[in-house]
Design a protein around this motif. Sequence first.
Motif, PDB file in Angstrom:
ATOM      1  N   ILE A 298       0.856  -1.190   0.000  1.00 33.87           N
ATOM      2  CA  ILE A 298       0.000   0.000   0.000  1.00 33.87           C
ATOM      3  C   ILE A 298       0.892   1.240   0.000  1.00 33.87           C
ATOM      4  O   ILE A 298       1.742   1.391   0.881  1.00 33.87           O
ATOM      5  CB  ILE A 298      -0.920   0.021   1.232  1.00 33.87           C
ATOM      6  CG1 ILE A 298      -1.841  -1.209   1.232  1.00 33.87           C
ATOM      7  CG2 ILE A 298      -1.756   1.302   1.261  1.00 33.87           C
ATOM      8  CD1 ILE A 298      -2.669  -1.345   2.503  1.00 33.87           C
TER       9      ILE A 298
ATOM     10  N   TYR B 231       3.103  -1.272   4.254  1.00 33.87           N
ATOM     11  CA  TYR B 231       2.492   0.053   4.139  1.00 33.87           C
ATOM     12  C   TYR B 231       3.568   1.132   4.113  1.00 33.87           C
ATOM     13  O   TYR B 231       4.440   1.190   4.984  1.00 33.87           O
ATOM     14  CB  TYR B 231       1.539   0.275   5.313  1.00 33.87           C
ATOM     15  CG  TYR B 231       0.916   1.652   5.392  1.00 33.87           C
ATOM     16  CD1 TYR B 231       0.008   2.086   4.438  1.00 33.87           C
ATOM     17  CD2 TYR B 231       1.223   2.511   6.451  1.00 33.87           C
ATOM     18  CE1 TYR B 231      -0.583   3.345   4.516  1.00 33.87           C
ATOM     19  CE2 TYR B 231       0.637   3.765   6.551  1.00 33.87           C
ATOM     20  CZ  TYR B 231      -0.261   4.175   5.575  1.00 33.87           C
ATOM     21  OH  TYR B 231      -0.846   5.426   5.670  1.00 33.87           O
TER      22      TYR B 231
ATOM     23  N   SER C  48      -7.726   1.830  -4.620  1.00 35.46           N
ATOM     24  CA  SER C  48      -8.292   1.688  -3.277  1.00 35.46           C
ATOM     25  C   SER C  48      -9.805   1.771  -3.228  1.00 35.46           C
ATOM     26  O   SER C  48     -10.406   1.530  -2.173  1.00 35.46           O
ATOM     27  CB  SER C  48      -7.675   2.730  -2.336  1.00 35.46           C
ATOM     28  OG  SER C  48      -7.778   4.030  -2.889  1.00 35.46           O
TER      29      SER C  48
END
Length: 307
Positions: A35, A61, A90
């Motif tokens: 991400i 992340y 997303s």
Amino acid sequence: MFFTICIPTYNRAHTIIRALDSLNEQEFKDFEVVIIDDGSTDDTTQVINDYKKTASFEIRYFKKENGGKHTALNVGIKKARGEFFCILDSDDWFKAGALKEMYEECKKIADNDEFSGIMGRSMINGKSLIGNKFPDDPFISSYVDFHFFSGLKYGPFGDCCECNKTNILKQYHFPEPEEAKFVPEAYLFDQVGVKYKLLCTNRVYKNVEYLEEGISNTVDYKTKNIIGFLHHYVSRLDNVFPYVSNLPYKLKVIAWWRYWTAVKMDFNKTGPRVKHIPILGYIVRIGTPILNTLFKFYYKDLARKGR
């Protein structure tokens, strides 16, 4: 590890859970999720940290300063450890069993150096197919063919879902102009399409939702990011078109028209310029005012939105 699922995100804490849940429910588990948070100011960080505690897959992340989706993809590609790289926005989500089906397709071309990856289909909110179906299944194409040949003959195919070999994507890089928060993804993938093919199928892998605040729905997003589009237009003229045979004459004219229009909009002259201008380029430059008028007349809504 077979897949890297890259999720570039910006202020989508309210939708990213749906994307992650669709991955959590996949039967196929040989993947990581990377991400790239492009400077979100909402509670995305807390949402991701909470989700990591119970996720059935690895989540990596990374948060960076806001620079646009293309800059997030640069980071995601660099960080990727999977054999194949797949972008999941997303606000989108995979259908049940998608990764297993994608794996089966990817294995067919994993050792074939002529192919960069595979391409499947997407649906709007799980209700209707986006675009026309491919004429055959499987269908051999490429990003260049997709945009300039079969896509015009059989399409439009619309937004699709593709996976590309990570080692190929690592050879390319999006420009990161300070003046723009958007560079079209075709900037990179058309260059990939000059050298490599895609194995395409009409199997549906992904669901897409077009949110009102999305960039494609933003009025004047092209005008505000003209430097990013200029990078794209220059790349097509310098890095793509010279290596594509039998390109329709009409598309060459359109490409030069878009380039000259963008150059005129580059008031501070900070954007890139093509390396060589052929006779056609000069002719289109002279005729650009006429083409602009025709566009505004025949495509009033697109012109109003700055497309």
